[in-house]
Structure formats: C-alpha cells, structure tokens
Design a protein around this motif. Structure first.
Motif, PDB file in Angstrom:
ATOM      1  N   ASP A  40      -7.654  58.920  57.794  1.00 55.95           N
ATOM      2  CA  ASP A  40      -8.079  57.522  57.804  1.00 55.95           C
ATOM      3  C   ASP A  40      -7.384  56.760  58.919  1.00 55.95           C
ATOM      4  OD1 ASP A  40      -9.561  55.389  56.928  1.00 55.95           O
ATOM      5  OD2 ASP A  40      -8.748  55.382  54.902  1.00 55.95           O
ATOM      6  N   LYS A  41      -8.109  55.780  59.482  1.00 54.61           N
ATOM      7  CA  LYS A  41      -7.580  54.841  60.472  1.00 54.61           C
ATOM      8  C   LYS A  41      -7.916  53.447  59.981  1.00 54.61           C
ATOM      9  CE  LYS A  41      -8.632  57.929  64.280  1.00 54.61           C
ATOM     10  NZ  LYS A  41      -9.377  58.092  65.532  1.00 54.61           N
ATOM     11  N   ILE A  42      -6.912  52.638  59.765  1.00 55.02           N
ATOM     12  CA  ILE A  42      -7.107  51.296  59.228  1.00 55.02           C
ATOM     13  C   ILE A  42      -6.663  50.294  60.279  1.00 55.02           C
ATOM     14  CG2 ILE A  42      -6.553  49.747  57.322  1.00 55.02           C
ATOM     15  CD1 ILE A  42      -5.429  52.493  56.035  1.00 55.02           C
ATOM     16  N   PRO A  43      -7.550  49.386  60.706  1.00 55.26           N
ATOM     17  CA  PRO A  43      -7.121  48.382  61.685  1.00 55.26           C
ATOM     18  C   PRO A  43      -6.165  47.374  61.043  1.00 55.26           C
ATOM     19  CG  PRO A  43      -9.411  48.046  61.069  1.00 55.26           C
ATOM     20  CD  PRO A  43      -8.965  49.288  60.385  1.00 55.26           C
ATOM     21  N   VAL A  44      -5.137  46.990  61.793  1.00 53.76           N
ATOM     22  CA  VAL A  44      -4.193  45.965  61.342  1.00 53.76           C
ATOM     23  C   VAL A  44      -4.086  44.882  62.406  1.00 53.76           C
ATOM     24  CG1 VAL A  44      -2.845  47.448  59.826  1.00 53.76           C
ATOM     25  CG2 VAL A  44      -2.212  47.274  62.203  1.00 53.76           C
ATOM     26  N   PHE A  45      -3.876  43.661  61.953  1.00 54.12           N
ATOM     27  CA  PHE A  45      -3.789  42.518  62.860  1.00 54.12           C
ATOM     28  C   PHE A  45      -2.563  41.704  62.497  1.00 54.12           C
ATOM     29  CE2 PHE A  45      -8.234  43.598  62.085  1.00 54.12           C
ATOM     30  CZ  PHE A  45      -8.630  43.939  63.365  1.00 54.12           C
ATOM     31  N   SER A  46      -1.793  41.328  63.497  1.00 53.83           N
ATOM     32  CA  SER A  46      -0.543  40.616  63.249  1.00 53.83           C
ATOM     33  C   SER A  46      -0.748  39.198  62.747  1.00 53.83           C
ATOM     34  CB  SER A  46       0.309  40.599  64.521  1.00 53.83           C
ATOM     35  OG  SER A  46      -0.395  39.935  65.553  1.00 53.83           O
ATOM     36  N   ASP A  47      -1.900  38.598  63.029  1.00 51.91           N
ATOM     37  CA  ASP A  47      -2.107  37.209  62.625  1.00 51.91           C
ATOM     38  C   ASP A  47      -2.674  37.078  61.215  1.00 51.91           C
ATOM     39  OD1 ASP A  47      -4.515  38.301  63.306  1.00 51.91           O
ATOM     40  OD2 ASP A  47      -5.232  36.586  64.454  1.00 51.91           O
ATOM     41  N   VAL A  48      -2.970  38.191  60.541  1.00 54.51           N
ATOM     42  CA  VAL A  48      -3.485  38.160  59.171  1.00 54.51           C
ATOM     43  C   VAL A  48      -2.310  38.404  58.228  1.00 54.51           C
ATOM     44  CG1 VAL A  48      -5.035  39.261  57.524  1.00 54.51           C
ATOM     45  CG2 VAL A  48      -5.715  39.026  59.920  1.00 54.51           C
TER      46      VAL A  48
END
Length: 149
Positions: free
Chosen positions: A71-79
């Motif tokens: 699995d590859k899960i996108p992550v965002f620092s502003d969330v």
C-alpha cells in the motif's frame, strides 16, 4: 644484577607487562586525538540524521510486507485530521492499523500473539525520511517517501 641508567629491552618489556597485568591501559597523545576526532564525527553525523533533517512536507506512507509493497498512502503536512488505515498481512489472517496525523505516522499496538514484543508500536511517530517502523516477526516495514517508490 643492578641496572644503572636506561633499562634493557627485556627489563622494559617486563615493566610494561607488569603494568598491563595490573590493569593499566596506556593511551598516547596521538591515540587520544584520533579517538576524539572519531567521536566528534560520529556524534555530529548521528545528530544530523536524528535532528538535522527537516520533517517531510508531502509524500507517501509505504507499507512493505515480506518484501512486497502492499500500500501507498498519500500524506500532507497541512492536514491535521487523524486517519486510521488498516492493512492485511500474514496470508490474510491479521490486520495492522496505522495512525496518520498530517505527515506523522505510527503503528498501533497489535495483540501479543501476533507481535510478541510490540517494538513496532513502541517506535512512536515517524515524520521524516530515514525513519522506519519495523515489525520483524511479521516482516512489516513502514516508511515515508517523497515519490512513493
């Protein structure tokens, strides 16, 4: 035989051997300099990798089980909302859960019959490159990457 002046090689060796047998370790000035340089370099490199790298802005959480990326899960620092992501491992018998908050990730504790020592959950949050969560009994490797490879 009484020795006057400089001791012979055999006498000198016996003196040094007796000193070493009594627990004395003799370090010369050059040895101390080399040890100090190696310690300074080692500590500075370790400090750079632990504290000098900035946290990753945006990227992917990569879940690798037994050498295969599952699995590859996108992550965002502003969330800043908390997301729980379940993944299946071990011949579709077990479920692991990741907690994702922004660009920080951690593994939630699994039952002791699946992961006896719980080192993977004790790792805590990871938030940057070169940080990993590893569960050896289950061959799970979780890490962050910029391009998802």
């Amino acid at each position: 035989m009484e020795s006057l002046g400089t001791p012979s090689f055999i006498e000198w060796r016996n003196i040094q051997l007796n000193k070493c047998l009594r627990g004395g370790i003799y370090i010369k000035k050059g040895d101390k300099i080399i040890i100090a340089i190696v310690l300074i370099l080692g500590l500075s490199m370790g400090g750079y990798f632990l504290y000098g790298l900035p946290p990753m802005e945006d990227g992917y959480v990569i879940i690798n089980v037994d050498g295969t990326i599952i699995d590859k899960i996108p992550v965002f620092s502003d969330v800043e909302e908390t997301v729980y992501h379940d993944f299946i491992f071990g011949e579709h018998e077990h479920v692991g859960t990741l907690e994702i908050i922004g660009n920080r990730v951690r593994m939630l504790p699994m039952p002791t019959d699946i992961c006896p020592e719980g080192i993977c959950s004790d790792t805590g949050f990871i938030s940057g490159m070169f940080q990993n969560i590893v569960c050896m009994p289950n061959k799970i490797h979780v890490y962050l990457d910029i391009d998802g490879i």
